[in-house]
Design a protein around this motif. Sequence first.
Motif, PDB file in Angstrom:
ATOM      1  N   UNK A  90       0.867  -1.177   0.000  1.00 48.62           N
ATOM      2  CA  UNK A  90       0.000   0.000   0.000  1.00 48.62           C
ATOM      3  C   UNK A  90       0.904   1.227   0.000  1.00 48.62           C
ATOM      4  N   UNK A  91       0.765   2.030  -1.032  1.00 46.76           N
ATOM      5  CA  UNK A  91       1.535   3.259  -1.151  1.00 46.76           C
ATOM      6  C   UNK A  91       0.709   4.394  -0.564  1.00 46.76           C
ATOM      7  N   UNK A  92       1.284   5.130   0.368  1.00 49.61           N
ATOM      8  CA  UNK A  92       0.606   6.276   0.954  1.00 49.61           C
ATOM      9  C   UNK A  92       1.355   7.522   0.485  1.00 49.61           C
ATOM     10  N   UNK A  93       0.667   8.331  -0.307  1.00 50.69           N
ATOM     11  CA  UNK A  93       1.283   9.517  -0.903  1.00 50.69           C
ATOM     12  C   UNK A  93       1.240  10.694   0.065  1.00 50.69           C
ATOM     13  N   UNK A  94       2.074  11.674  -0.193  1.00 49.72           N
ATOM     14  CA  UNK A  94       2.165  12.860   0.664  1.00 49.72           C
ATOM     15  C   UNK A  94       0.838  13.609   0.761  1.00 49.72           C
ATOM     16  N   UNK A  95       0.024  13.537  -0.287  1.00 44.28           N
ATOM     17  CA  UNK A  95      -1.261  14.241  -0.270  1.00 44.28           C
ATOM     18  C   UNK A  95      -2.385  13.420   0.379  1.00 44.28           C
ATOM     19  N   UNK A  96      -2.044  12.248   0.935  1.00 42.60           N
ATOM     20  CA  UNK A  96      -3.030  11.418   1.624  1.00 42.60           C
ATOM     21  C   UNK A  96      -3.662  10.345   0.754  1.00 42.60           C
ATOM     22  N   UNK A  97      -3.500  10.420  -0.558  1.00 45.20           N
ATOM     23  CA  UNK A  97      -4.057   9.413  -1.462  1.00 45.20           C
ATOM     24  C   UNK A  97      -3.308   8.096  -1.261  1.00 45.20           C
ATOM     25  N   UNK A  98      -3.989   6.988  -1.487  1.00 46.26           N
ATOM     26  CA  UNK A  98      -3.358   5.668  -1.371  1.00 46.26           C
ATOM     27  C   UNK A  98      -3.611   4.860  -2.634  1.00 46.26           C
ATOM     28  N   UNK A  99      -2.750   3.904  -2.856  1.00 46.84           N
ATOM     29  CA  UNK A  99      -2.930   2.941  -3.939  1.00 46.84           C
ATOM     30  C   UNK A  99      -2.257   1.642  -3.511  1.00 46.84           C
ATOM     31  N   UNK A 100      -2.662   0.547  -4.113  1.00 48.67           N
ATOM     32  CA  UNK A 100      -2.090  -0.735  -3.707  1.00 48.67           C
ATOM     33  C   UNK A 100      -1.947  -1.685  -4.884  1.00 48.67           C
ATOM     34  N   UNK A 101      -1.076  -2.657  -4.698  1.00 49.85           N
ATOM     35  CA  UNK A 101      -0.852  -3.708  -5.684  1.00 49.85           C
ATOM     36  C   UNK A 101      -0.247  -4.902  -4.970  1.00 49.85           C
ATOM     37  N   UNK A 102      -0.094  -6.015  -5.681  1.00 42.32           N
ATOM     38  CA  UNK A 102       0.416  -7.249  -5.090  1.00 42.32           C
ATOM     39  C   UNK A 102       1.611  -7.779  -5.858  1.00 42.32           C
ATOM     40  N   UNK A 103       2.520  -8.393  -5.108  1.00 42.70           N
ATOM     41  CA  UNK A 103       3.620  -9.161  -5.697  1.00 42.70           C
ATOM     42  C   UNK A 103       3.279 -10.615  -5.397  1.00 42.70           C
ATOM     43  N   UNK A 104       2.944 -11.378  -6.436  1.00 39.24           N
ATOM     44  CA  UNK A 104       2.405 -12.729  -6.274  1.00 39.24           C
ATOM     45  C   UNK A 104       3.438 -13.778  -6.667  1.00 39.24           C
TER      46      UNK A 104
END
Length: 136
Positions: A90-104
């Motif tokens: 989960x990436x948490x950006x400086x502006x508060x937005x988040x995004x996520x991905x998986x390494x499978x």
Amino acid sequence: MKSNCIVPILVFMYSLIACNPKTNHVQSPCFYDKPISRIMVYNKTTNKFIASQIVITKQEEIKDIQKELFNLAPSGAGDAKANFGFYQLELIYSDGQTSSFSIIYSTYNGVLISCSGVFYKDNGLESLILSKFQEL
């Protein structure tokens, strides 16, 4: 006579390389080209000898991970149903937005990066993340 042909060819090839804009950034809904304040990594693998989660806050480490993300290449492989587990990032950006991905850890296709149903080839991101677990 042959050397007269080589020079124009070399000049042409150089101009193609030099004038080509470097836009290798992956366009993905899972990560953006903006400052990241921290990265949460959750261990969902069968390896219980490493932590269940880590938080990456050092900007040098975040930049290394971000560099790997922007160099991902799409993969034709799309079957990761049979797997040995995954890391959820989960990436948490400086502006508060988040995004996520998986390494499978896919059973049949090796290590895949998955984001919103799109698969990418692993280019070293998995080993970089694993090294962060092993530093603990």
